[in-house]
Design a protein around this motif. Structure first.
Motif, PDB file in Angstrom:
ATOM      1  N   GLY A 165      59.029   4.195 -23.997  1.00 56.83           N
ATOM      2  CA  GLY A 165      59.737   4.458 -22.753  1.00 56.83           C
ATOM      3  C   GLY A 165      59.057   5.540 -21.931  1.00 56.83           C
ATOM      4  O   GLY A 165      58.052   6.129 -22.333  1.00 56.83           O
ATOM      5  N   GLY A 166      59.625   5.808 -20.750  1.00 53.62           N
ATOM      6  CA  GLY A 166      59.145   6.904 -19.915  1.00 53.62           C
ATOM      7  C   GLY A 166      57.759   6.706 -19.336  1.00 53.62           C
ATOM      8  O   GLY A 166      57.025   7.683 -19.121  1.00 53.62           O
ATOM      9  N   ILE A 167      57.377   5.461 -19.051  1.00 46.62           N
ATOM     10  CA  ILE A 167      56.014   5.182 -18.575  1.00 46.62           C
ATOM     11  C   ILE A 167      55.712   5.911 -17.267  1.00 46.62           C
ATOM     12  O   ILE A 167      54.666   6.561 -17.124  1.00 46.62           O
ATOM     13  CB  ILE A 167      55.807   3.664 -18.389  1.00 46.62           C
ATOM     14  N   LEU A 168      56.604   5.820 -16.294  1.00 49.59           N
ATOM     15  CA  LEU A 168      56.333   6.437 -14.992  1.00 49.59           C
ATOM     16  C   LEU A 168      56.260   7.955 -15.106  1.00 49.59           C
ATOM     17  O   LEU A 168      55.402   8.595 -14.474  1.00 49.59           O
ATOM     18  CB  LEU A 168      57.412   6.029 -13.988  1.00 49.59           C
ATOM     19  N   GLU A 169      57.152   8.538 -15.892  1.00 49.58           N
ATOM     20  CA  GLU A 169      57.114   9.991 -16.084  1.00 49.58           C
ATOM     21  C   GLU A 169      55.805  10.424 -16.742  1.00 49.58           C
ATOM     22  O   GLU A 169      55.235  11.469 -16.410  1.00 49.58           O
ATOM     23  CB  GLU A 169      58.299  10.439 -16.943  1.00 49.58           C
ATOM     24  N   LYS A 170      55.308   9.612 -17.651  1.00 52.08           N
ATOM     25  CA  LYS A 170      54.064   9.951 -18.345  1.00 52.08           C
ATOM     26  C   LYS A 170      52.854   9.822 -17.414  1.00 52.08           C
ATOM     27  O   LYS A 170      51.887  10.579 -17.541  1.00 52.08           O
ATOM     28  CB  LYS A 170      53.905   9.066 -19.578  1.00 52.08           C
ATOM     29  N   ILE A 171      52.904   8.879 -16.490  1.00 55.55           N
ATOM     30  CA  ILE A 171      51.821   8.775 -15.500  1.00 55.55           C
ATOM     31  C   ILE A 171      51.827   9.995 -14.587  1.00 55.55           C
ATOM     32  O   ILE A 171      50.770  10.540 -14.241  1.00 55.55           O
ATOM     33  CB  ILE A 171      51.959   7.468 -14.698  1.00 55.55           C
ATOM     34  N   TYR A 206      77.382   7.569   1.925  1.00 57.21           N
ATOM     35  CA  TYR A 206      77.642   7.195   0.534  1.00 57.21           C
ATOM     36  C   TYR A 206      76.315   6.986  -0.196  1.00 57.21           C
ATOM     37  O   TYR A 206      75.274   6.738   0.427  1.00 57.21           O
ATOM     38  CB  TYR A 206      78.470   5.902   0.458  1.00 57.21           C
ATOM     39  N   TYR A 207      76.391   7.088  -1.517  1.00 61.35           N
ATOM     40  CA  TYR A 207      75.212   6.835  -2.355  1.00 61.35           C
ATOM     41  C   TYR A 207      75.602   5.863  -3.470  1.00 61.35           C
ATOM     42  O   TYR A 207      76.703   5.917  -4.009  1.00 61.35           O
ATOM     43  CB  TYR A 207      74.693   8.133  -2.980  1.00 61.35           C
ATOM     44  N   LYS A 208      74.685   4.999  -3.782  1.00 63.49           N
ATOM     45  CA  LYS A 208      74.890   4.106  -4.920  1.00 63.49           C
ATOM     46  C   LYS A 208      73.564   3.932  -5.661  1.00 63.49           C
ATOM     47  O   LYS A 208      72.488   4.106  -5.081  1.00 63.49           O
ATOM     48  CB  LYS A 208      75.426   2.746  -4.473  1.00 63.49           C
ATOM     49  N   THR A 209      73.668   3.637  -6.924  1.00 68.00           N
ATOM     50  CA  THR A 209      72.457   3.449  -7.727  1.00 68.00           C
ATOM     51  C   THR A 209      72.128   1.968  -7.842  1.00 68.00           C
ATOM     52  O   THR A 209      73.024   1.116  -7.838  1.00 68.00           O
ATOM     53  CB  THR A 209      72.633   4.028  -9.144  1.00 68.00           C
ATOM     54  N   LYS A 210      70.857   1.687  -7.929  1.00 69.07           N
ATOM     55  CA  LYS A 210      70.428   0.315  -8.163  1.00 69.07           C
ATOM     56  C   LYS A 210      69.137   0.338  -8.983  1.00 69.07           C
ATOM     57  O   LYS A 210      68.417   1.346  -9.017  1.00 69.07           O
ATOM     58  CB  LYS A 210      70.228  -0.438  -6.853  1.00 69.07           C
ATOM     59  N   THR A 211      68.867  -0.760  -9.638  1.00 68.01           N
ATOM     60  CA  THR A 211      67.680  -0.874 -10.481  1.00 68.01           C
ATOM     61  C   THR A 211      66.596  -1.637  -9.737  1.00 68.01           C
ATOM     62  O   THR A 211      66.843  -2.724  -9.207  1.00 68.01           O
ATOM     63  CB  THR A 211      68.018  -1.592 -11.797  1.00 68.01           C
ATOM     64  N   VAL A 212      65.410  -1.049  -9.702  1.00 70.80           N
ATOM     65  CA  VAL A 212      64.271  -1.708  -9.057  1.00 70.80           C
ATOM     66  C   VAL A 212      63.156  -1.860 -10.085  1.00 70.80           C
ATOM     67  O   VAL A 212      63.049  -1.085 -11.039  1.00 70.80           O
ATOM     68  CB  VAL A 212      63.763  -0.899  -7.846  1.00 70.80           C
ATOM     69  N   THR A 213      62.337  -2.880  -9.900  1.00 75.63           N
ATOM     70  CA  THR A 213      61.189  -3.107 -10.779  1.00 75.63           C
ATOM     71  C   THR A 213      59.946  -2.505 -10.149  1.00 75.63           C
ATOM     72  O   THR A 213      59.645  -2.763  -8.984  1.00 75.63           O
ATOM     73  CB  THR A 213      60.978  -4.610 -11.023  1.00 75.63           C
ATOM     74  N   VAL A 214      59.246  -1.691 -10.927  1.00 78.88           N
ATOM     75  CA  VAL A 214      58.071  -0.978 -10.423  1.00 78.88           C
ATOM     76  C   VAL A 214      56.811  -1.559 -11.058  1.00 78.88           C
ATOM     77  O   VAL A 214      56.737  -1.732 -12.280  1.00 78.88           O
ATOM     78  CB  VAL A 214      58.164   0.529 -10.745  1.00 78.88           C
ATOM     79  N   ASN A 215      55.827  -1.867 -10.219  1.00 73.66           N
ATOM     80  CA  ASN A 215      54.506  -2.286 -10.692  1.00 73.66           C
ATOM     81  C   ASN A 215      53.745  -1.022 -11.093  1.00 73.66           C
ATOM     82  O   ASN A 215      53.324  -0.236 -10.246  1.00 73.66           O
ATOM     83  CB  ASN A 215      53.764  -3.036  -9.586  1.00 73.66           C
ATOM     84  N   VAL A 216      53.583  -0.809 -12.387  1.00 72.04           N
ATOM     85  CA  VAL A 216      53.006   0.440 -12.890  1.00 72.04           C
ATOM     86  C   VAL A 216      51.566   0.615 -12.419  1.00 72.04           C
ATOM     87  O   VAL A 216      51.149   1.715 -12.039  1.00 72.04           O
ATOM     88  CB  VAL A 216      53.074   0.477 -14.432  1.00 72.04           C
ATOM     89  N   ARG A 217      50.802  -0.454 -12.443  1.00 69.53           N
ATOM     90  CA  ARG A 217      49.395  -0.366 -12.033  1.00 69.53           C
ATOM     91  C   ARG A 217      49.286   0.058 -10.568  1.00 69.53           C
ATOM     92  O   ARG A 217      48.479   0.930 -10.213  1.00 69.53           O
ATOM     93  CB  ARG A 217      48.713  -1.714 -12.264  1.00 69.53           C
ATOM     94  N   LYS A 218      50.117  -0.528  -9.730  1.00 67.22           N
ATOM     95  CA  LYS A 218      50.102  -0.185  -8.308  1.00 67.22           C
ATOM     96  C   LYS A 218      50.606   1.239  -8.089  1.00 67.22           C
ATOM     97  O   LYS A 218      50.053   1.998  -7.284  1.00 67.22           O
ATOM     98  CB  LYS A 218      50.972  -1.184  -7.545  1.00 67.22           C
ATOM     99  N   TYR A 219      51.653   1.619  -8.802  1.00 67.95           N
ATOM    100  CA  TYR A 219      52.233   2.959  -8.692  1.00 67.95           C
ATOM    101  C   TYR A 219      51.189   4.028  -9.011  1.00 67.95           C
ATOM    102  O   TYR A 219      51.006   5.000  -8.264  1.00 67.95           O
ATOM    103  CB  TYR A 219      53.417   3.066  -9.652  1.00 67.95           C
ATOM    104  N   LEU A 221      47.838   3.775  -9.186  1.00 64.37           N
ATOM    105  CA  LEU A 221      46.627   3.746  -8.361  1.00 64.37           C
ATOM    106  C   LEU A 221      46.886   4.295  -6.963  1.00 64.37           C
ATOM    107  O   LEU A 221      46.108   5.111  -6.447  1.00 64.37           O
ATOM    108  CB  LEU A 221      46.093   2.316  -8.280  1.00 64.37           C
ATOM    109  N   GLU A 222      47.982   3.869  -6.347  1.00 63.80           N
ATOM    110  CA  GLU A 222      48.254   4.291  -4.971  1.00 63.80           C
ATOM    111  C   GLU A 222      48.704   5.745  -4.896  1.00 63.80           C
ATOM    112  O   GLU A 222      48.381   6.450  -3.940  1.00 63.80           O
ATOM    113  CB  GLU A 222      49.313   3.374  -4.351  1.00 63.80           C
ATOM    114  N   LYS A 223      49.434   6.207  -5.895  1.00 58.98           N
ATOM    115  CA  LYS A 223      49.969   7.563  -5.841  1.00 58.98           C
ATOM    116  C   LYS A 223      48.976   8.602  -6.351  1.00 58.98           C
ATOM    117  O   LYS A 223      48.891   9.715  -5.815  1.00 58.98           O
ATOM    118  CB  LYS A 223      51.263   7.639  -6.652  1.00 58.98           C
ATOM    119  N   TYR A 224      48.190   8.228  -7.386  1.00 59.42           N
ATOM    120  CA  TYR A 224      47.322   9.227  -8.018  1.00 59.42           C
ATOM    121  C   TYR A 224      45.860   8.796  -8.152  1.00 59.42           C
ATOM    122  O   TYR A 224      45.026   9.599  -8.563  1.00 59.42           O
ATOM    123  CB  TYR A 224      47.842   9.555  -9.428  1.00 59.42           C
TER     124      TYR A 224
END
Length: 645
Positions: A165-171, A206-219, A221-224
């Motif tokens: 778990g925690g892939i995005l946090e680890k990136i 108002y605020y509500k939570t929702k689940t989104v799917t993240v492309n890890v490779r794109k995340y 590369l584009e961010k870091y």
């Protein structure tokens, strides 16, 4: 001779004697320091502050020194989940791989020291297992890993990289130290993330939570600017960290592995047993129905239809040569029929019937214990042991239900125990391999420890609901061990691990990627099965049975999760056969099978084994010679001074 000259001679003599005494110690110090091979890797981890999780970088240092096979680990600060089991598996797998490149002696020739340091309290757990393995290989081979690479993933005993778990946090954490490459487990290129969404109604926000799917490779590369690659096994990761090693990866051969999804093995014992069981079950149902009046048939209508359905389904599976799967369905049918029979007997005899049945089952268990606690076990006896444990567990549940006045569930549990004991006698009749109870017992702790680690990790990350099934197998494993059923204890520990690994591996994974994982494990299992049949003359029945069962769940039930569980069990058991099993007798036929094996990594690795570094043993021998020469020179000088006037 002058006093000053005499004093000078005595001083020189004293120094010489001191050097002679210190020389062996100096040699040991030189040897220890030089033979302490060390590698440090940055590893991503997840820390938590309140309800918020975030990525941090920890530093893993692996040091191997001459020793006796001990594995030590320290973490600072203390991790929430113990990492000892991961370290032990990492050490064993790393040694097995490194020994293909350079002769390292035996695993017990070394001690393995792991240190994990972090500036924040980390969750710990198995996600550092892959990094531990990579670093240990480097330490054993005395080569340094390529900088800028980060890996996350647990190491499974079969060398595959398990999901975490925690892939995005680890990136995010990897970016903080300017990493350029991030390796993650196969099938985790897409992860789900919970986000907060803002919306307004009139003047209100108002605020509500929702689940989104993240492309890890794109995340990444584009961010870091970080490149992300999937790794299926530890060999896939090695080619990134150690470019000088000749490594054949596995992930590029996925299409070849998928050929393993199309067939299964056929065993004559399972074939004959399933045909006999089918005839017995049909006759048993007919006999039970003949004792029912019209009202009873209405009352038990659902159970009758269930038994008839299971018998018909088993008949179809036998026609498809899925004999172990048919036996499983026939067991369920027999349990249902026995429940109806016992309920009818209870309706006429009352509590006395339950008491007599319980006594009879306990006597049967005692008898089976007397023949199943042995120094040497067949695989059939191991299968019988787990059935006895299942029966013991059901008897305990029956007692609890009976105490609460729940007669229906009490009799269901008694019926299950009764049928489970019948199948124990069936399995005792088979012997495809012989196992030493002591050898299995000695390996039990490692299996139980790793399964317990996975349970703790799942519990801490996902809650008790998902961890309960793993916990049940752990409890049964410990119960079997307490009864000295070491084979059964080992098998239950394998089941706990298989369920835990499968749960983690299927999180967020696509069906296609999961099928590829199943294909790889099945392919490797087939390769080892063929070795056991051709080279060791062992019939690995438990591995064959689970192999077939995985095929059944994939092709007949479309249940890839259970297909993966039983694929992993098949792989675990063929490994156990290869490690512990010795030949006895039996027979097997193959069902339209052609196995195309690729050249093993080990063959190419061994052919290049002498090309990596100079042997540490050679260097130590040279130092020993040098120290010996120095000691001899000191000795000659001492003799000369003592004889000189």
């Amino acid at each position: 001779m002058s006093p000053s000259r005499t004093l000078k001679k005595h001083v020189i003599l004293l120094i010489a004697l001191i050097l002679m005494f210190l020389a062996p110690t100096a040699l040991n110090a030189i040897c220890l320091e030089d033979s302490a091979h060390e590698v440090t890797l940055p590893i991503p981890a997840v820390a938590q502050s309140g309800k918020e999780s975030f990525g941090v970088i920890s530093y893993l240092t692996v040091r191997v020194v001459p020793g006796s096979g001990h594995v030590y680990i320290e973490t600072w600060p203390l991790a929430e989940v113990d990492m000892q089991a991961s370290a032990r598996i990492a050490a064993h797998i790393a040694f097995e791989i490194a020994n293909k490149y350079k002769d390292l002696g035996s695993f017990d020739s070394w001690d393995y020291l792991y240190s994990v340091r972090s500036n924040s309290p980390i969750m710990g757990g198995p996600s550092a297992g892959a990094a531990m393995t990579i670093a240990t290989i480097g330490a054993l081979l005395e080569i340094k890993p390529k900088p800028g690479i980060i890996i996350t993933g647990m190491i499974n005993p079969d060398g595959t990289i398990g999901a975490v778990g925690g892939i995005l946090e680890k990136i995010d954490a990897a970016a903080s130290i300017n990493a350029t490459t991030f390796l993650l487990p196969y099938g985790q290129l897409y992860v789900n993330k919970t986000v907060m969404e803002k919306y307004t109604i009139g003047p209100f926000i108002y605020y509500k939570t929702k689940t989104v799917t993240v492309n890890v490779r794109k995340y990444a590369l584009e961010k870091y600017g970080i490149k992300v690659h999937e790794v299926l096994t530890i060999y896939d990761a090695l080619k990134y960290f150690y470019e000088s090693l000749p490594v054949s990866d596995t992930i590029s051969h996925i299409d070849m592995y998928r050929s393993a999804l199309t067939f299964h093995y056929v065993n004559s014992f399972l074939k004959n047993s399933s045909i006999l069981a089918l005839n017995h079950t049909q006759e048993y149902l007919n006999t039970t129905l003949s004792k029912m009046d019209a009202l009873s048939r209405i009352f038990y209508r659902d159970d009758i239809e269930k038994a008839q359905y299971l018998i018909q389904k088993a008949r179809e599976l036998i026609n498809d040569k899925l004999y172990y799967s048919a036996l499983s369905l026939l067991f369920q049918a027999n349990t249902t029929i026995t429940y109806m029979y016992n309920m009818m007997e209870y309706s006429t005899q009352g509590d006395r019937y339950i008491e007599d049945l319980t006594k009879e089952l306990n006597n049967t268990i005692d008898f089976l214990k007397s023949i199943l606690v042995r120094s040497n076990l067949t695989d059939g006896m191991i299968a019988a042991q787990i059935r006895v444990i299942d029966a013991v567990d059901s008897l305990e549940k029956a007692g609890e239900y009976y105490k609460e006045g729940d007669i229906y569930n009490a009799i269901r549990e008694l019926s299950y125990a009764e049928e489970r004991l019948k199948t124990a006698f069936l399995w005792i009749n088979f012997s495809g391999s012989l196992f030493s109870s002591d050898s299995i017992r000695d390996s039990f702790d490692d299996e139980l420890s790793f399964a317990t680690l996975l349970y703790a990790y799942i519990y801490s990350m996902y809650g008790s609901h998902y961890a309960d099934q793993v916990l049940r197998y752990l409890e049964l494993s410990e119960k079997a061990y307490a009864m000295k059923f070491y084979g059964g204890a080992y098998l239950y520990a394998l089941e706990a691990r298989a369920h835990a690994e499968s749960f983690l591996d299927i999180l967020g994974i696509s069906s296609s990627d999961l099928l590829n994982k199943i294909a790889y494990v099945r392919y490797e299992t087939m390769r080892e099965i063929n070795i056991s049949l051709n080279n060791k003359s062992i019939i690995p029945l438990l591995a064959l049975a689970y192999f077939e069962y995985s095929y059944y769940f994939e092709n007949k039930e479309n249940d890839l999760e259970l297909a993966f569980v039983f694929t992993k069990l098949a792989k675990s058991w063929i490994t156990a056969y290869m490690k512990f099993g010795t030949a006895t007798y039996g027979n097997i036929t193959l069902n339209n099978i052609t196995l195309h094996t690729s050249k093993e990594n080990s063959s190419s690795n061994e052919s290049n084994g002498g090309s990596i570094g100079e042997s540490s043993g050679d260097r130590l021998e040279i130092r020993a010679i040098i120290v010996a020469i120095v000691m001899f020179a000191i000795f000659l000088l001492t003799v000369y001074l003592m004889r000189r006037d």
